[in-house]
Design a protein around this motif. Structure first.
Motif, PDB file in Angstrom:
ATOM      1  N   HIS A 194       5.258  11.094  -6.342  1.00  0.00           N
ATOM      2  CA  HIS A 194       5.270  11.828  -7.599  1.00  0.00           C
ATOM      3  C   HIS A 194       6.654  12.460  -7.773  1.00  0.00           C
ATOM      4  O   HIS A 194       7.228  12.945  -6.805  1.00  0.00           O
ATOM      5  N   PRO A 195       7.192  12.454  -8.984  1.00  0.00           N
ATOM      6  CA  PRO A 195       8.553  12.976  -9.178  1.00  0.00           C
ATOM      7  C   PRO A 195       8.707  14.462  -8.869  1.00  0.00           C
ATOM      8  O   PRO A 195       9.812  14.926  -8.625  1.00  0.00           O
ATOM      9  N   ASN A 196       7.623  15.230  -8.860  1.00  0.00           N
ATOM     10  CA  ASN A 196       7.708  16.664  -8.603  1.00  0.00           C
ATOM     11  C   ASN A 196       7.296  17.053  -7.189  1.00  0.00           C
ATOM     12  O   ASN A 196       7.120  18.235  -6.905  1.00  0.00           O
ATOM     13  N   ILE A 197       7.115  16.076  -6.325  1.00  0.00           N
ATOM     14  CA  ILE A 197       6.733  16.331  -4.934  1.00  0.00           C
ATOM     15  C   ILE A 197       7.760  15.668  -4.030  1.00  0.00           C
ATOM     16  O   ILE A 197       8.203  14.552  -4.276  1.00  0.00           O
ATOM     17  N   VAL A 198       8.121  16.360  -2.968  1.00  0.00           N
ATOM     18  CA  VAL A 198       9.112  15.859  -2.021  1.00  0.00           C
ATOM     19  C   VAL A 198       8.676  14.491  -1.496  1.00  0.00           C
ATOM     20  O   VAL A 198       7.515  14.285  -1.174  1.00  0.00           O
ATOM     21  N   LYS A 199       9.616  13.566  -1.403  1.00  0.00           N
ATOM     22  CA  LYS A 199       9.363  12.206  -0.925  1.00  0.00           C
ATOM     23  C   LYS A 199       9.661  12.104   0.560  1.00  0.00           C
ATOM     24  O   LYS A 199      10.703  12.542   1.024  1.00  0.00           O
ATOM     25  N   LEU A 200       8.726  11.539   1.300  1.00  0.00           N
ATOM     26  CA  LEU A 200       8.915  11.303   2.725  1.00  0.00           C
ATOM     27  C   LEU A 200       9.541   9.923   2.906  1.00  0.00           C
ATOM     28  O   LEU A 200       9.039   8.931   2.369  1.00  0.00           O
ATOM     29  N   TYR A 201      10.656   9.855   3.626  1.00  0.00           N
ATOM     30  CA  TYR A 201      11.340   8.582   3.847  1.00  0.00           C
ATOM     31  C   TYR A 201      11.130   8.052   5.256  1.00  0.00           C
ATOM     32  O   TYR A 201      10.989   6.851   5.453  1.00  0.00           O
ATOM     33  N   GLU A 202      11.205   8.928   6.256  1.00  0.00           N
ATOM     34  CA  GLU A 202      11.140   8.481   7.644  1.00  0.00           C
ATOM     35  C   GLU A 202      10.479   9.542   8.499  1.00  0.00           C
ATOM     36  O   GLU A 202      10.504  10.720   8.171  1.00  0.00           O
ATOM     37  N   THR A 203       9.943   9.094   9.633  1.00  0.00           N
ATOM     38  CA  THR A 203       9.459  10.017  10.655  1.00  0.00           C
ATOM     39  C   THR A 203      10.078   9.636  11.986  1.00  0.00           C
ATOM     40  O   THR A 203      10.395   8.478  12.235  1.00  0.00           O
ATOM     41  N   TYR A 204      10.282  10.640  12.823  1.00  0.00           N
ATOM     42  CA  TYR A 204      10.862  10.433  14.151  1.00  0.00           C
ATOM     43  C   TYR A 204       9.959  11.057  15.174  1.00  0.00           C
ATOM     44  O   TYR A 204       9.268  11.997  14.933  1.00  0.00           O
ATOM     45  N   ARG A 262       0.847  -1.185   0.000  1.00  0.00           N
ATOM     46  CA  ARG A 262       0.000   0.000   0.000  1.00  0.00           C
ATOM     47  C   ARG A 262       0.888   1.242   0.000  1.00  0.00           C
ATOM     48  O   ARG A 262       1.996   1.203   0.513  1.00  0.00           O
ATOM     49  N   PRO A 263       0.409   2.341  -0.583  1.00  0.00           N
ATOM     50  CA  PRO A 263       1.186   3.576  -0.552  1.00  0.00           C
ATOM     51  C   PRO A 263       1.531   3.952   0.883  1.00  0.00           C
ATOM     52  O   PRO A 263       0.686   3.893   1.772  1.00  0.00           O
ATOM     53  N   GLY A 264       2.776   4.319   1.120  1.00  0.00           N
ATOM     54  CA  GLY A 264       3.204   4.709   2.457  1.00  0.00           C
ATOM     55  C   GLY A 264       3.658   3.565   3.335  1.00  0.00           C
ATOM     56  O   GLY A 264       4.155   3.776   4.433  1.00  0.00           O
ATOM     57  N   SER A 265       3.528   2.332   2.854  1.00  0.00           N
ATOM     58  CA  SER A 265       3.889   1.193   3.703  1.00  0.00           C
ATOM     59  C   SER A 265       5.402   1.042   3.861  1.00  0.00           C
ATOM     60  O   SER A 265       5.849   0.319   4.740  1.00  0.00           O
ATOM     61  N   LEU A 266       6.183   1.720   3.027  1.00  0.00           N
ATOM     62  CA  LEU A 266       7.638   1.623   3.132  1.00  0.00           C
ATOM     63  C   LEU A 266       8.262   2.853   3.792  1.00  0.00           C
ATOM     64  O   LEU A 266       9.467   3.024   3.760  1.00  0.00           O
ATOM     65  N   ILE A 267       7.439   3.702   4.397  1.00  0.00           N
ATOM     66  CA  ILE A 267       7.933   4.853   5.132  1.00  0.00           C
ATOM     67  C   ILE A 267       8.243   4.371   6.549  1.00  0.00           C
ATOM     68  O   ILE A 267       7.394   3.829   7.237  1.00  0.00           O
ATOM     69  N   PHE A 268       9.482   4.564   6.975  1.00  0.00           N
ATOM     70  CA  PHE A 268       9.897   4.088   8.288  1.00  0.00           C
ATOM     71  C   PHE A 268       9.453   5.047   9.385  1.00  0.00           C
ATOM     72  O   PHE A 268       9.656   6.251   9.276  1.00  0.00           O
ATOM     73  N   GLU A 269       8.852   4.506  10.414  1.00  0.00           N
ATOM     74  CA  GLU A 269       8.498   5.276  11.598  1.00  0.00           C
ATOM     75  C   GLU A 269       9.490   4.891  12.686  1.00  0.00           C
ATOM     76  O   GLU A 269       9.740   3.715  12.910  1.00  0.00           O
ATOM     77  N   ASN A 270      10.049   5.880  13.344  1.00  0.00           N
ATOM     78  CA  ASN A 270      11.089   5.651  14.343  1.00  0.00           C
ATOM     79  C   ASN A 270      10.697   6.224  15.701  1.00  0.00           C
ATOM     80  O   ASN A 270      11.339   7.146  16.200  1.00  0.00           O
ATOM     81  N   PRO A 271       9.646   5.691  16.326  1.00  0.00           N
ATOM     82  CA  PRO A 271       9.257   6.234  17.632  1.00  0.00           C
ATOM     83  C   PRO A 271      10.333   5.932  18.679  1.00  0.00           C
ATOM     84  O   PRO A 271      10.915   4.856  18.699  1.00  0.00           O
ATOM     85  N   GLY A 272      10.620   6.925  19.488  1.00  0.00           N
ATOM     86  CA  GLY A 272      11.609   6.735  20.534  1.00  0.00           C
ATOM     87  C   GLY A 272      13.041   6.956  20.091  1.00  0.00           C
ATOM     88  O   GLY A 272      13.944   6.987  20.913  1.00  0.00           O
ATOM     89  N   ARG A 273      13.259   7.102  18.785  1.00  0.00           N
ATOM     90  CA  ARG A 273      14.608   7.376  18.285  1.00  0.00           C
ATOM     91  C   ARG A 273      14.762   8.871  18.041  1.00  0.00           C
ATOM     92  O   ARG A 273      13.792   9.589  17.874  1.00  0.00           O
TER      93      ARG A 273
END
Length: 113
Positions: free
Chosen positions: A103-113, A30-41
């Protein structure tokens, strides 16, 4: 008699393909399923943040340059000051939208902390 189309249902795609739907059908992801969430880091555990290279500032905080410590990939880090966030639900909604956006013209989110 009115015929309903996918355009009426909010699924209109002028090119006839919706990459997120096609990707999910093919890969099962699903879209967004490869965005890493890093709670506590802390972001500095994974990135070297260069606050001397500020790309922009906004109501929540600032965006500056960073380098991943292991891959050496250049990234832009958006640092949000929680004290400045008046509506946490709106911030979470922004994060959720960014997770789904590919989308190639929109910033890509990789991780959240």
């Amino acid at each position: 008699r009115t015929r309903r189309t996918s355009r009426d249902e909010g699924n209109y795609d002028p090119k006839g393909t919706r990459p997120s739907v096609v990707t999910e059908r093919i890969t099962g992801l699903r879209p967004g399923s490869l965005i890493f969430e890093n709670p506590g880091r802390v972001v500095t555990q994974d990135y070297r943040v260069d606050e001397s290279k500020v790309y922009g500032e906004g109501g929540y905080g600032l965006v500056c340059a960073a380098t991943h410590l292991h891959t050496h990939a250049a990234r832009a880090i958006k640092q949000v000051t929680k004290k400045k966030v008046k509506n946490m639900a709106a911030l979470q909604k922004e994060i959720d939208i960014m997770k789904m956006t590919d989308h190639p013209n929109i910033v890509k989110l990789y991780e959240t902390y």
